[in-house]
Design an enzyme around this catalytic site. Sequence first.
Site, mmCIF file in Angstrom:
data_model
loop_
_atom_site.group_PDB
_atom_site.id
_atom_site.type_symbol
_atom_site.label_atom_id
_atom_site.label_comp_id
_atom_site.label_asym_id
_atom_site.label_seq_id
_atom_site.Cartn_x
_atom_site.Cartn_y
_atom_site.Cartn_z
ATOM 1 C CD GLU A 82 -2.947 1.157 0.314
ATOM 2 O OE1 GLU A 82 -3.235 0.086 -0.255
ATOM 3 O OE2 GLU A 82 -3.493 2.253 0.044
ATOM 4 C CG ASP A 83 1.523 2.908 3.259
ATOM 5 O OD1 ASP A 83 0.541 3.220 2.572
ATOM 6 O OD2 ASP A 83 1.477 2.759 4.492
ATOM 7 C CG ASP A 145 -3.107 -1.955 10.605
ATOM 8 O OD1 ASP A 145 -2.107 -1.292 10.951
ATOM 9 O OD2 ASP A 145 -3.854 -1.627 9.660
ATOM 10 C CG ASP A 266 -20.939 -3.307 42.906
ATOM 11 O OD1 ASP A 266 -21.417 -4.415 43.180
ATOM 12 O OD2 ASP A 266 -21.217 -2.268 43.520
HETATM 13 MN MN MN Z 1 -0.859 -0.524 9.219
#
Ligand code: MN
Length: 725
Positions: A82-83, A145, A266
């Site tokens: 993706e990057d 992620d 509680d």
């Molecule tokens: Mn990531």
Amino acid sequence: MTSVKMEEGLSRLIETLKKHHPDADTALVEKAHAFAKKHHGTQLRASGDPYYHHPIAVAQILADFKLDTSTIITAILHDTVEDTDVTFEDIEREFGKEISKLVDGVTKLTKLELQSEDTKQAENFRKLLIAISEDLRVLLVKLADRIHNMRTLHFIAKPEKRARIAHETMEIFAPLAERIGVQKMKDELQDLAFRELHGEEYKSIINRLEYLRSSGGKVVDKIVADLKETLIKAGIKAYVSGREKTPYSIWRKMGMKNVSFEQLTDIIAFRTIVDNIEDCYKTLGIIHATYHNVPGSFKDFISLPKENGYRSIHTVVMGPDHQRIEIQIRSKEMHDIAEFGVAAHWAYKQGQQFNTDGKQYRWVRELMTIIEQAPSAEEFFEHTKMEMYHDQVFCFTPKGRLIALPRGATPVDFAFAVHSEVGRTCVGAKVNGRIIPLRTQLNNGDQVEIIRSKSQKPSPTWEKFVVTGKARSEIRRYVRVEQKSEYIQLGKNILVKLFKEEGLEMHEKDLVQVLPLLEKQDIEELYAAVGEGLMSKAEVLKAVYPDREVATKRKKLSILNRLKRHKEEESGEKKLSIPIRGIAPGMAVHFAGCCHPLPGESIVGIVNTGKAITIHTADCHELERYVDEPERWIDVAWEDDSNSAVFVGRLKLSLAHETGSLGTLANTVAKAGGNINNLRIVYRSTEFYEMLVDVEVKDVKHLANVMASLRAKSAIYSVERYVKT
Ligand code: MN
């Protein structure tokens, strides 16, 4: 020890991995680390950290969940495609097919995450489901992620962006984590999102917790010690702990149940983890014998697990200091599954190859069963804020293919969406394994199996309930073609018969000659007009023999009226008019003795030899017998104007064996407007009778009224519709 000095993040990761998987391929993990570091290069996170720290942190989260090497490496590589300039081919070449497929899946999920502002959410969700169903590890990487991104959310400067991410986490990712049973991920995601979205409330709950912790002193430790001692005395080996509930779950409970938290107990859930199921129940027995159980608080999720696989026993008792304490009892394996969900399954099945088809598909199937189970799927969609997608339903084929349809869609819409041919030949449907009428609306998560027959043609009645354009236009097209040929045949028969009645012989050439006079293009158009009732047969006869007196003026009924009458006459065997749609004229109709259908109920017709039709209720067990003979199925429904007819509903009653109880029965039925037409006692004791009673009623609603009136009588113990089994 490796001679090269390893980075801290990497060495910790490898250490964790090796702890759970001693023969993991750590060289490949190191290679992935170097690969990610190289390709992310000088990229930075919002925090100012080098970018590649993020994928390593994600991998660490998954390693803590004991996940396998492929998942860990996928996590390390998850942002490279993706990057950076890396391609799937690069990843496949360097790390193999399994990992490149997993990275591909994560990348797809990331892409739709990025689009989520401008694409339709429903479409995103659909893709998300498909992506998940390919390999659950993809979803686990995506969730990890998201956890790391949420942990570092405060580094993002824009408040709107933080809020958007937190919303998405709360509404989509946390519920998904819950769905696949990864409690731990769900808790953290919810808490991180809660902190962002409701900062003030979060702080006040944290403060309250601190106050309770300091004022409660050693109360939790004391209870843990008490429980432990009690169990040891009874010879049970148990690990006991007190775990604080998360701020978000406390907040939700406060909001939903309007409760306040006064004592530390509680907000603590005590947990005893034992060796096996037997010990779970022994432990429960000991705890209940030692402390008072709070009535109504006991839940056994071992014998009835939750849909996501969660198993545990929950109970609330008055503890050592007379405080209410909540205790969860479970085995070690149940505990791991509760915390890690599907991730635990991966861990438990280690040593087996995941990439072999069988195993992989079993996973898909297991997730699918979760989604398929209608009630839980409905819940799922509610939890996931699926109101956003309320204009759609997501259903599955038996092979797991996802079919997205508009809300209100029926099995017929589904069939046409799968394939036109499937739609055209559809005669029935099984939803989640049960036969249902074709007009039933589908629900999210339904698994739909279409029952087909080659001889079936689309029925005009379908058009009334389908909602998709595709189904509607296909049905219309078929019906038009079909109807035209029926009208032609019918018109021709009508004319042949008329001519014969008049002592004449019909010749097509005579008809052709009068076509211009009757303003018809060809002979088929003429037949069709007569068949459809647009032109009277007398008119045709008069055109051919202008001078003849026509004897057939007595009946001025249109063809359509005649058809209707015909149908009523033919089916009147029981002296009842049978207003049922979808049945051709001339077919005899019987009501099945097994289920006694009533107007208003969903019904199905089954063709018998000799063309008689038996009407069953759509949920009748008998229908199972005809599943392999789809050509015998007919889709039928009650006409709306059925008020005049009388139907028989069979009831099974048990009533007191005492004077007057039969009188009460008869009176009550009569007062409710019903009429008893048959009665048989099937069982008699000194205490009560059991009997079958046939009651004449107008429809199913009327029968329900009769039943309600009967139930109101004290002499009548029970009343139910009789169903032969
Ligand atoms: Mn990531």
